[in-house]
Design a protein around this motif. Structure first.
Motif, PDB file in Angstrom:
ATOM      1  N   HIS A  85       0.799  -1.225   0.000  1.00 65.77           N
ATOM      2  CA  HIS A  85       0.000   0.000   0.000  1.00 65.77           C
ATOM      3  C   HIS A  85       0.837   1.282   0.000  1.00 65.77           C
ATOM      4  N   LYS A  86       2.140   1.166  -0.164  1.00 63.87           N
ATOM      5  CA  LYS A  86       2.977   2.362  -0.134  1.00 63.87           C
ATOM      6  C   LYS A  86       2.818   3.220  -1.381  1.00 63.87           C
ATOM      7  N   TYR A  87       2.616   2.570  -2.514  1.00 57.48           N
ATOM      8  CA  TYR A  87       2.440   3.280  -3.787  1.00 57.48           C
ATOM      9  C   TYR A  87       1.361   2.574  -4.595  1.00 57.48           C
ATOM     10  N   PRO A  88       0.707   3.296  -5.494  1.00 55.33           N
ATOM     11  CA  PRO A  88      -0.246   2.626  -6.388  1.00 55.33           C
ATOM     12  C   PRO A  88       0.461   1.488  -7.131  1.00 55.33           C
ATOM     13  N   LEU A  89      -0.230   0.387  -7.281  1.00 55.75           N
ATOM     14  CA  LEU A  89       0.337  -0.810  -7.893  1.00 55.75           C
ATOM     15  C   LEU A  89      -0.400  -1.115  -9.192  1.00 55.75           C
ATOM     16  N   TYR A  90       0.365  -1.477 -10.235  1.00 58.22           N
ATOM     17  CA  TYR A  90      -0.235  -1.686 -11.554  1.00 58.22           C
ATOM     18  C   TYR A  90      -0.057  -3.096 -12.093  1.00 58.22           C
ATOM     19  N   ALA A  91       0.749  -3.909 -11.422  1.00 62.96           N
ATOM     20  CA  ALA A  91       0.925  -5.302 -11.837  1.00 62.96           C
ATOM     21  C   ALA A  91       1.655  -6.065 -10.743  1.00 62.96           C
ATOM     22  N   VAL A  92       1.597  -7.379 -10.813  1.00 59.86           N
ATOM     23  CA  VAL A  92       2.390  -8.249  -9.965  1.00 59.86           C
ATOM     24  C   VAL A  92       3.517  -8.808 -10.826  1.00 59.86           C
ATOM     25  N   GLY A  93       4.747  -8.447 -10.479  1.00 62.10           N
ATOM     26  CA  GLY A  93       5.859  -8.884 -11.302  1.00 62.10           C
ATOM     27  C   GLY A  93       7.187  -8.349 -10.794  1.00 62.10           C
ATOM     28  N   GLN A 116       1.386 -15.945  -6.272  1.00 61.13           N
ATOM     29  CA  GLN A 116       1.373 -14.566  -6.748  1.00 61.13           C
ATOM     30  C   GLN A 116       0.365 -14.360  -7.883  1.00 61.13           C
ATOM     31  N   ILE A 117       0.120 -15.394  -8.654  1.00 65.80           N
ATOM     32  CA  ILE A 117      -0.946 -15.317  -9.657  1.00 65.80           C
ATOM     33  C   ILE A 117      -2.291 -15.139  -8.966  1.00 65.80           C
ATOM     34  N   ASP A 118      -2.529 -15.929  -7.925  1.00 66.62           N
ATOM     35  CA  ASP A 118      -3.793 -15.815  -7.173  1.00 66.62           C
ATOM     36  C   ASP A 118      -3.921 -14.428  -6.554  1.00 66.62           C
ATOM     37  N   TRP A 119      -2.811 -13.918  -6.065  1.00 67.68           N
ATOM     38  CA  TRP A 119      -2.779 -12.580  -5.480  1.00 67.68           C
ATOM     39  C   TRP A 119      -3.178 -11.545  -6.529  1.00 67.68           C
ATOM     40  N   ALA A 120      -2.584 -11.651  -7.717  1.00 58.09           N
ATOM     41  CA  ALA A 120      -2.889 -10.705  -8.795  1.00 58.09           C
ATOM     42  C   ALA A 120      -4.351 -10.792  -9.210  1.00 58.09           C
ATOM     43  N   LYS A 121      -4.841 -12.009  -9.353  1.00 59.78           N
ATOM     44  CA  LYS A 121      -6.235 -12.179  -9.791  1.00 59.78           C
ATOM     45  C   LYS A 121      -7.209 -11.623  -8.763  1.00 59.78           C
ATOM     46  N   SER A 122      -6.885 -11.790  -7.484  1.00 54.58           N
ATOM     47  CA  SER A 122      -7.772 -11.284  -6.438  1.00 54.58           C
ATOM     48  C   SER A 122      -7.848  -9.759  -6.476  1.00 54.58           C
ATOM     49  N   MET A 123      -6.786  -9.119  -6.954  1.00 52.89           N
ATOM     50  CA  MET A 123      -6.755  -7.661  -7.071  1.00 52.89           C
ATOM     51  C   MET A 123      -7.105  -7.195  -8.487  1.00 52.89           C
ATOM     52  N   LYS A 124      -7.415  -8.185  -9.355  1.00 53.06           N
ATOM     53  CA  LYS A 124      -7.741  -7.900 -10.759  1.00 53.06           C
ATOM     54  C   LYS A 124      -6.613  -7.107 -11.436  1.00 53.06           C
ATOM     55  N   MET A 125      -5.391  -7.573 -11.203  1.00 57.55           N
ATOM     56  CA  MET A 125      -4.206  -6.949 -11.790  1.00 57.55           C
ATOM     57  C   MET A 125      -3.509  -7.914 -12.736  1.00 57.55           C
ATOM     58  N   PRO A 126      -2.798  -7.385 -13.722  1.00 59.68           N
ATOM     59  CA  PRO A 126      -2.028  -8.253 -14.616  1.00 59.68           C
ATOM     60  C   PRO A 126      -0.786  -8.780 -13.923  1.00 59.68           C
ATOM     61  N   ILE A 127      -0.222  -9.837 -14.498  1.00 56.48           N
ATOM     62  CA  ILE A 127       1.055 -10.355 -14.034  1.00 56.48           C
ATOM     63  C   ILE A 127       2.101 -10.121 -15.120  1.00 56.48           C
ATOM     64  N   VAL A 128       3.337  -9.975 -14.700  1.00 59.96           N
ATOM     65  CA  VAL A 128       4.460  -9.833 -15.626  1.00 59.96           C
ATOM     66  C   VAL A 128       5.389 -11.014 -15.389  1.00 59.96           C
ATOM     67  N   ILE A 129       5.513 -11.852 -16.413  1.00 64.79           N
ATOM     68  CA  ILE A 129       6.122 -13.167 -16.266  1.00 64.79           C
ATOM     69  C   ILE A 129       7.571 -13.192 -16.720  1.00 64.79           C
ATOM     70  N   HIS A 130       8.413 -13.728 -15.841  1.00 58.48           N
ATOM     71  CA  HIS A 130       9.798 -14.066 -16.170  1.00 58.48           C
ATOM     72  C   HIS A 130       9.827 -15.557 -16.470  1.00 58.48           C
ATOM     73  N   CYS A 131      10.220 -15.913 -17.680  1.00 61.30           N
ATOM     74  CA  CYS A 131      10.246 -17.315 -18.088  1.00 61.30           C
ATOM     75  C   CYS A 131      11.553 -17.580 -18.812  1.00 61.30           C
ATOM     76  N   ARG A 132      12.414 -18.389 -18.215  1.00 60.61           N
ATOM     77  CA  ARG A 132      13.687 -18.724 -18.865  1.00 60.61           C
ATOM     78  C   ARG A 132      13.935 -20.224 -18.773  1.00 60.61           C
ATOM     79  N   ASP A 133      14.050 -20.843 -19.932  1.00 60.34           N
ATOM     80  CA  ASP A 133      14.218 -22.298 -20.023  1.00 60.34           C
ATOM     81  C   ASP A 133      13.110 -23.029 -19.271  1.00 60.34           C
TER      82      ASP A 133
END
Length: 255
Positions: A85-93, A116-133
Motif C-alpha cells: 500500500h505504499k504506492y499505487p500498484l499496476y501489476a504483480v511482477g 502470486q498469480i492468485d494474489w494478482a487475480k484477487s486484485m484484478k491486476m495483470p502479471i508480468v512473467i519471467h520465463c527462462r528455459d
C-alpha cells in the motif's frame, strides 16, 4: 510520440546525478512511461526512491523474482506484500519460473508463482512473467490458473512462433526488448507473423542492451532502438509502433 518501457530496473542506478541523467535521456527520447518490476525485498527501497522522484513517469509492480525464490521465499514474499500500500500498484511482477541458472527450487518457484498469480487475480491486476528455459512449466501453471482475471505480459519473449501463438491466444502480450536487434536473436522471423496488437516494448534495463550499445549497460532511453527495429520488421513508422505499443500498455496496466 510517447514510448512506454514496460519493464525496466532503472532504479538499480543509485547515484543521484547518474540517475537524473538516465531519466533526462528517457524524457528527451520520448520514453516517458516506465514500469518498474520488483525483484525481492532488498530492491523495494530502490524502487520506491525512483517512484517518489518521478511520480509522473514511473509505475510500480511488486513481486518475487523466481531467481530470488529460496528456502525462505514465503518470508521474502511477506516483506514484499507488506509494502503493497505504499504506492499505487499496476501489476504483480516480475514472477515466474527460471530453470537456466538453478533447478534446485523448482517446486518452490512453482508454489511462489501460483500464489502470486492468485494474489494478482484477487486484485484484478495483470502479471508480468519471467520465463527462462521453463516455457512448458510456466504454460502449465497458467493453464491451471486460467480464468477471466488472468492476463499480463510475457517479459523478454524470445521463444518460438508456436509459443508466441499460445501466449497471445491466452490474451497475454509479448514483451519485446533488445534481443530483437540481435543478429541471431530469431525474433526477426517470428514477430512479423504476430499482430502488433499483441506486442509491448521493454528494455529490462540495465540488462539485454540493444544494438548498437550491446555489451554496455542498458538504459530505458535505448527503447527507441528496439522500437526502430520493430518498425522495420512490421514495415510501419516508428510513430505507429509507439502509438500501438503504448496503447497496448495502457490496456494491460489500466494507466
Amino acid at each position: 510520440m510517447v514510448f512506454t518501457d514496460t519493464h525496466t530496473h532503472l532504479y538499480y542506478e543509485t547515484q543521484a546525478d547518474k540517475r537524473t541523467a538516465l531519466m533526462q535521456r528517457c524524457l528527451d527520447s520520448n520514453v516517458s512511461r516506465l514500469f518498474l518490476p520488483n525483484v525481492d525485498a532488498a530492491s523495494l527501497p530502490l524502487m520506491f526512491d525512483l517512484l517518489a522522484a518521478y511520480p509522473d513517469n514511473c509505475y510500480a509492480m511488486l513481486g518475487l523474482h523466481p531467481c530470488s525464490v529460496k528456502e525462505d521465499w514465503e518470508h521474502e514474499l511477506s516483506l514484499i506484500v507488506a509494502s503493497l500500500h505504499k504506492y499505487p500498484l499496476y501489476a504483480v511482477g516480475e514472477i515466474g519460473i527460471d530453470l537456466y541458472w538453478d533447478k534446485t527450487f523448482l517446486t518452490e518457484q512453482i508454489q511462489a508463482f501460483k500464489l502470486q498469480i492468485d494474489w494478482a487475480k484477487s486484485m484484478k491486476m495483470p502479471i508480468v512473467i519471467h520465463c527462462r528455459d521453463a516455457f512448458d512449466e510456466v504454460y502449465q501453471v497458467l493453464q491451471d490458473s486460467k480464468d477471466e482475471n488472468l492476463r499480463g505480459i510475457f517479459h523478454c519473449f524470445t521463444g518460438t512462433l508456436e509459443q508466441a501463438n499460445k501466449i497471445t491466444e491466452m490474451g497475454f502480450y509479448l514483451g519485446i526488448g533488445g534481443v530483437v536487434t540481435y543478429k541471431n536473436g530469431g525474433l526477426d522471423k517470428i514477430l512479423p507473423q504476430i499482430d502488433l496488437k499483441h506486442v509491448v516494448l521493454e528494455t529490462d534495463s540495465p540488462y539485454l542492451t540493444p544494438v548498437p550499445y550491446r555489451g554496455k549497460p542498458n538504459e530505458s532511453s535505448y527503447l527507441t532502438y528496439v522500437a526502430q527495429k520493430v518498425a522495420e520488421l512490421y514495415q510501419v513508422s516508428i510513430e505507429e509502433v509507439a502509438a500501438i505499443t503504448t496503447q497496448n500498455s495502457k490496456t494491460i496496466f489500466g494507466v
